[in-house]
Motif scaffolding. Structure first.
Motif, short mmCIF file in Angstrom:
data_model
loop_
_atom_site.label_atom_id
_atom_site.label_comp_id
_atom_site.label_asym_id
_atom_site.label_seq_id
_atom_site.Cartn_x
_atom_site.Cartn_y
_atom_site.Cartn_z
N ALA A 287 0.82 -1.22 0.00
CA ALA A 287 0.00 0.00 0.00
C ALA A 287 0.85 1.26 0.00
CB ALA A 287 -0.92 0.00 1.21
N MET A 288 2.10 1.14 0.46
CA MET A 288 2.98 2.31 0.52
C MET A 288 3.81 2.46 -0.75
SD MET A 288 4.46 1.78 4.39
CE MET A 288 3.37 1.17 5.70
N ALA A 289 4.03 1.36 -1.46
CA ALA A 289 4.95 1.38 -2.59
C ALA A 289 4.43 2.21 -3.76
CB ALA A 289 5.24 -0.05 -3.05
N LEU A 290 3.15 2.05 -4.12
CA LEU A 290 2.61 2.73 -5.30
C LEU A 290 2.62 4.25 -5.15
CD1 LEU A 290 1.40 2.56 -8.08
CD2 LEU A 290 -0.86 2.26 -7.04
N PRO A 291 2.08 4.83 -4.05
CA PRO A 291 2.15 6.29 -3.93
C PRO A 291 3.59 6.79 -3.82
CG PRO A 291 1.28 5.32 -1.92
CD PRO A 291 1.30 4.23 -2.95
N ALA A 292 4.48 6.00 -3.20
CA ALA A 292 5.89 6.41 -3.11
C ALA A 292 6.50 6.51 -4.50
CB ALA A 292 6.66 5.43 -2.24
N ARG A 293 6.22 5.51 -5.35
CA ARG A 293 6.76 5.52 -6.71
C ARG A 293 6.19 6.69 -7.51
NH1 ARG A 293 4.71 1.13 -8.20
NH2 ARG A 293 6.25 -0.19 -7.15
N ARG A 294 4.89 6.91 -7.40
CA ARG A 294 4.27 8.02 -8.13
C ARG A 294 4.83 9.36 -7.67
NH1 ARG A 294 -2.12 6.18 -8.01
NH2 ARG A 294 -2.02 4.67 -9.73
#
Length: 352
Positions: free
Chosen positions: A337-344
């Motif tokens: 859940a943290m990886a996608l917004p961090a990448r964006r």
């Protein structure tokens, strides 16, 4: 005695800052001076040059046309003249048709305020009803010459106010842009540091709720920043000094990265509040996310894009943890859940 001295020094300090610092105080002083000058010039032209009787609308219109931007002044001139013109026609019609002054007054005020609510008149819509009310109450509604004088006074005063605002130190809003940038960057950096401490562990459960409150504060600053950007862009339009305005890119970048940043903080908060063990990433993964949040805080404070390299490497490490088998079997579930917004977020910063 100290309180009295402080109250006395406040206005002097305000004036001193207006002359010393090119900030909000100076802008207010310049605009106030221009409004006063516009009123005096409009009065002199109306009384001494055109010799209009009772030219009270000329300085009144001039003051209200010294607006926050040149565009608003020119737009306001058209709106105000149009509103007053409709008010004059409404009063003339009521004065000819309705014999009772009381009935005519009520009809003009009601109809004028109703017509003035049309959004095309903007803030000047109230002038439709006010102009009609003044003409009816002063007994000028049946005199074509006086009606024409009222329209001429308004057009004259509004034109003087708009021209003076456009020619003499036309207003810019660089100080507001700079202040909004500083406040938003500082708030984002602070909330990132708090989120980093939360994701690393050791914080009480109440910390997630406190972080949620801080996020609402940042959202308010984002809204303020968007207003500052809009006002700055409008301030450049038709402005002779528009090219000297402060660059807005640093603030627009901060506003643009807030949505994925908020999603990342929400994911961390939800994991911290959850009592389900599979929602919590392992210790090493939490440390990587914490390092990423701290690195992003440094970027927010410094505005230096060169510091993004470390952020990119930390995102790559998060991606590696998601696909690499480890002893921390719950890492991928809690970290996903943290990886996608961090990448964006990092991609958005690189794009800017």
């Amino acid at each position: 005695m100290g309180d009295v001295r402080n109250r006395l020094t406040v206005p002097f300090g305000w004036v001193a800052r207006a002359f010393r610092v090119p900030g909000e105080e100076r802008r207010s002083l310049v605009q106030t001076t221009k409004a006063a000058a516009a009123a005096v010039i409009a009065w002199i032209v109306a009384t001494s040059v055109l010799q209009l009787p009772q030219p009270f609308l000329a300085p009144y219109a001039a003051v209200f046309l010294v607006q926050a931007t040149v565009y608003r002044s020119l737009r306001g001139w058209a709106q105000q003249v149009g509103a007053v013109g409709v008010g004059v026609l409404l009063a003339a019609g009521a004065g000819q048709i309705v014999p009772s002054v009381t009935a005519a007054l009520g009809l003009v005020v009601f109809g004028g305020l109703l017509i003035g609510s049309w959004r095309g008149f903007g803030d000047s819509g109230v002038w439709v009803g006010i102009t009609g009310m003044l003409l009816i109450s002063y007994g000028n509604a049946t005199d074509p010459t006086l009606l024409a004088d009222r329209l001429l006074e308004t057009a004259l005063g509004a034109a003087i106010g708009a021209v003076l605002n456009a020619v003499v130190l036309p207003p810019l809003h660089g100080e507001r842009l700079r202040a909004a940038t500083s406040r938003l960057a500082s708030a984002i950096a602070d909330v990132l540091i708090e989120t980093s401490a939360l994701v690393r562990g050791g914080e009480p459960p109440e910390a997630a709720d406190l972080l949620h409150d801080r996020m609402r504060d940042v959202r308010s600053l984002v809204a303020e920043a968007e207003d500052a950007i809009g006002l700055t862009r409008e301030g450049r339009y038709l402005n002779l000094r528009g090219r000297r305005e402060t660059r807005e890119e640093p603030l627009t970048n901060l506003v643009a990265v807030w949505p994925p940043l908020a999603q990342l903080i929400d994911a961390v908060s939800e994991a911290a509040r959850s009592e389900l063990p599979f929602r919590h990433p392992g210790e090493y993964a939490r440390g990587v996310v914490g390092d990423l949040l701290e690195a992003l805080a440094e970027v927010a404070r410094s505005g230096d894009p060169d510091r993004l390299d470390r952020c990119g490497k930390l995102v790559e490490e998060i991606d590696r943890l998601l696909v690499t088998p480890t002893d921390e079997v719950t890492t991928s579930i809690g970290l996903g859940a943290m990886a996608l917004p961090a990448r964006r977020l990092v991609q958005r910063l690189h794009a800017d």
